[in-house]
Design an enzyme around this catalytic site. Structure first.
Site, mmCIF file in Angstrom:
data_model
loop_
_atom_site.group_PDB
_atom_site.id
_atom_site.type_symbol
_atom_site.label_atom_id
_atom_site.label_comp_id
_atom_site.label_asym_id
_atom_site.label_seq_id
_atom_site.Cartn_x
_atom_site.Cartn_y
_atom_site.Cartn_z
ATOM 1 N N ALA A 127 29.263 54.227 36.202
ATOM 2 C CA ALA A 127 28.290 53.456 35.433
ATOM 3 C C ALA A 127 29.019 52.572 34.430
ATOM 4 O O ALA A 127 29.412 53.028 33.357
ATOM 5 C CB ALA A 127 27.313 54.395 34.731
ATOM 6 N N THR A 129 28.021 48.722 34.407
ATOM 7 C CA THR A 129 27.136 47.592 34.134
ATOM 8 C C THR A 129 25.954 47.993 33.257
ATOM 9 O O THR A 129 25.337 49.044 33.447
ATOM 10 C CB THR A 129 26.615 46.999 35.449
ATOM 11 O OG1 THR A 129 27.728 46.616 36.254
ATOM 12 C CG2 THR A 129 25.744 45.784 35.203
ATOM 13 N N ALA A 133 25.749 43.464 29.897
ATOM 14 C CA ALA A 133 27.198 43.528 30.130
ATOM 15 C C ALA A 133 27.447 43.796 31.606
ATOM 16 O O ALA A 133 27.203 44.902 32.085
ATOM 17 C CB ALA A 133 27.846 44.618 29.279
ATOM 18 N N SER A 135 30.225 41.768 34.417
ATOM 19 C CA SER A 135 31.661 41.681 34.671
ATOM 20 C C SER A 135 32.484 41.833 33.394
ATOM 21 O O SER A 135 33.642 42.252 33.441
ATOM 22 C CB SER A 135 31.991 40.337 35.342
ATOM 23 O OG SER A 135 31.407 40.264 36.625
ATOM 24 N N ALA A 181 38.360 46.499 23.190
ATOM 25 C CA ALA A 181 38.720 47.147 24.450
ATOM 26 C C ALA A 181 39.402 48.487 24.228
ATOM 27 O O ALA A 181 39.350 49.375 25.089
ATOM 28 C CB ALA A 181 39.625 46.223 25.259
ATOM 29 N N GLU A 245 39.601 48.695 44.092
ATOM 30 C CA GLU A 245 38.201 48.418 44.381
ATOM 31 C C GLU A 245 38.037 47.021 44.977
ATOM 32 O O GLU A 245 37.230 46.818 45.905
ATOM 33 C CB GLU A 245 37.379 48.551 43.104
ATOM 34 C CG GLU A 245 37.352 49.972 42.549
ATOM 35 C CD GLU A 245 36.798 50.035 41.139
ATOM 36 O OE1 GLU A 245 36.001 49.142 40.780
ATOM 37 O OE2 GLU A 245 37.170 50.952 40.387
ATOM 38 N N GLN A 282 29.891 22.450 73.015
ATOM 39 C CA GLN A 282 31.169 22.375 72.309
ATOM 40 C C GLN A 282 31.023 22.769 70.845
ATOM 41 O O GLN A 282 31.911 23.416 70.278
ATOM 42 C CB GLN A 282 31.735 20.960 72.411
ATOM 43 C CG GLN A 282 33.137 20.828 71.821
ATOM 44 C CD GLN A 282 33.637 19.398 71.863
ATOM 45 O OE1 GLN A 282 33.089 18.530 71.182
ATOM 46 N NE2 GLN A 282 34.645 19.139 72.683
ATOM 47 N N GLY A 367 33.415 42.662 40.460
ATOM 48 C CA GLY A 367 33.863 41.486 39.709
ATOM 49 C C GLY A 367 33.422 40.232 40.423
ATOM 50 O O GLY A 367 33.750 40.010 41.592
ATOM 51 N N GLU A 370 33.600 34.241 40.127
ATOM 52 C CA GLU A 370 34.073 33.433 38.999
ATOM 53 C C GLU A 370 35.107 34.186 38.162
ATOM 54 O O GLU A 370 36.046 33.592 37.626
ATOM 55 C CB GLU A 370 32.887 33.011 38.126
ATOM 56 C CG GLU A 370 31.932 32.028 38.795
ATOM 57 C CD GLU A 370 31.027 32.676 39.832
ATOM 58 O OE1 GLU A 370 30.405 31.936 40.622
ATOM 59 O OE2 GLU A 370 30.924 33.937 39.861
#
Length: 384
Positions: A127, A129, A133, A135, A181, A245, A282, A367, A370
């Protein structure tokens, strides 16, 4: 598709592939329509997959696993893709959740959780996402406050694969909201803990058999012993594991593209227009030739990175490149192949139509495209 030797996988993997393919065709494919209608795969299918050795293939035998390697995991990914299954969520369970526990968990955590994940009696989810929030995982708001020997977790997650079935949820939390972070930790929340509840099984435009949920954490008390790694190390752990991943997404996208080309070759040989088969035109041959060439390039790219993963040297930016290229290609191949099916391809029961709806999430999951471009661009300019 043209047959090409794959040197990255050996005879042992080929034998395993035969077994996986038999299991998928006997146990999963016949049930897929019912599972799509229900929006979830029953737990019995997970237990059967565990008995057959399809779950957590590279978990060592000491922790209850089959003792294989990433090549065996890739085989499972490819065979599920080849069969055009929208569930079950074995990839999240095996290549994400089990990998975090095996890589960052304590010996006690590994012995407690991995055997059940390998035999299918415990189902895993991760979990990250949240409604605000995606990516940008640094922006998560879910809080985990220390209270003695426990954390008290408050927050909400959304779009969580395996969310309805999950027994174990690796939850990205902020243990120090002031540290950016460096204030993120990963904590395993277990089903049945007071305050942990699941929202509805979310309706999606594709991947209908894969349960996807909102999760709510209303002052959930979780033992400190359920934290993976050290407090504040959640973000580096996420970044470390995302390379694998993203490679898995690339491997799956390539396998789906190969399968779609095969379905389209077979269909255009049979379907007729203006007194000729579609394959006689073709344009049909040129379209499929172009797609086959691009998909061969994708296969070479992913096989090279499978080799890197097997030797422990997978680069996260290269994995991002593969994820970007192969999932974009997956969507292109299926869209152009669907055109060659005509109206039949737009029907929900058509394999190519279902694959078209299922494919779109591949450019978001693991991810967004972008984000892949951003991390690739950073590498380019850092070395310029």
């Amino acid at each position: 598709m043209l047959d090409r030797p794959r040197t990255v996988l050996g005879e042992e993997h080929a034998i395993f592939r035969d077994a996986v393919r038999r299991f998928v065709e006997a146990e999963l494919v016949p049930q897929n329509d019912a599972w799509e209608a229900a929006g979830i795969v029953p737990r019995e299918a997970w237990r059967k997959a565990g008995e057959a050795g399809l779950l957590c293939c590279d978990v060592p035998a000491d922790w209850g696993g089959p003792g294989g390697d990433f090549g065996h995991c890739a085989v499972v990914t490819e065979e599920l893709a080849r069969a055009n299954l929208s569930g079950p969520g074995f990839i999240v369970h095996s290549d994400m959740v089990a990998t975090y526990i095996a890589r960052f968990g304590t010996e006690a955590q590994k012995r407690r959780w991995l055997p059940g994940m390998c035999d299918g009696s415990l189902i895993g989810a991760i979990a990250m996402t949240e409604p605000d929030a995606g990516s940008d995982v640094k922006a998560i708001r879910t809080r985990a406050e220390r209270d003695g020997d426990h954390y008290v977790i408050r927050g909400q997650k959304t779009y969580i694969s395996n969310g309805q079935n999950a027994d174990l949820v690796i939850t990205a939390t902020k243990t120090d909201p002031t540290a950016g972070a460096h204030g993120m930790s990963l904590i395993v929340v277990e089903a049945g803990m007071p305050g942990f509840r699941r929202g509805r099984n979310l309706a999606k435009i594709g991947m209908h058999a894969a349960d996807t949920s909102e999760l709510f954490f209303d002052e959930v008390r979780v033992p400190v012993g359920n934290r993976l790694g050290e407090e504040g190390q959640g973000f580096p752990m996420l970044m470390t594991n995302l390379a694998r991943e993203r490679l898995v997404q690339a491997v799956r996208g390539t396998a789906v593209a190969e399968a779609a080309i095969g379905w389209t070759v077979a269909h255009t040989r049979e379907r007729k227009a203006f007194g000729r088969t579609i394959a006689d035109f073709q344009n049909t041959r040129f379209v499929l030739a172009e797609l086959a060439a691009k998909t061969a390039a994708a296969r070479a790219l992913t096989d090279g990175l499978i080799a890197r993963q097997l030797e422990g040297s997978l680069d996260p930016v290269e994995a991002g490149m593969a994820k970007l290229f192969c999932t974009d290609l997956q969507c292109e191949v299926i869209d152009r192949c669907l055109q060659l099916f005509g109206g039949a391809g737009y029907m929900a029961e058509s394999p190519i139509g279902r694959a078209w709806a299922d494919a779109r999430v591949s450019r978001i999951a693991g991810g967004a495209a972008e984000v892949m471009k951003e991390i690739i661009g950073r590498r380019l300019f850092a070395t310029a």
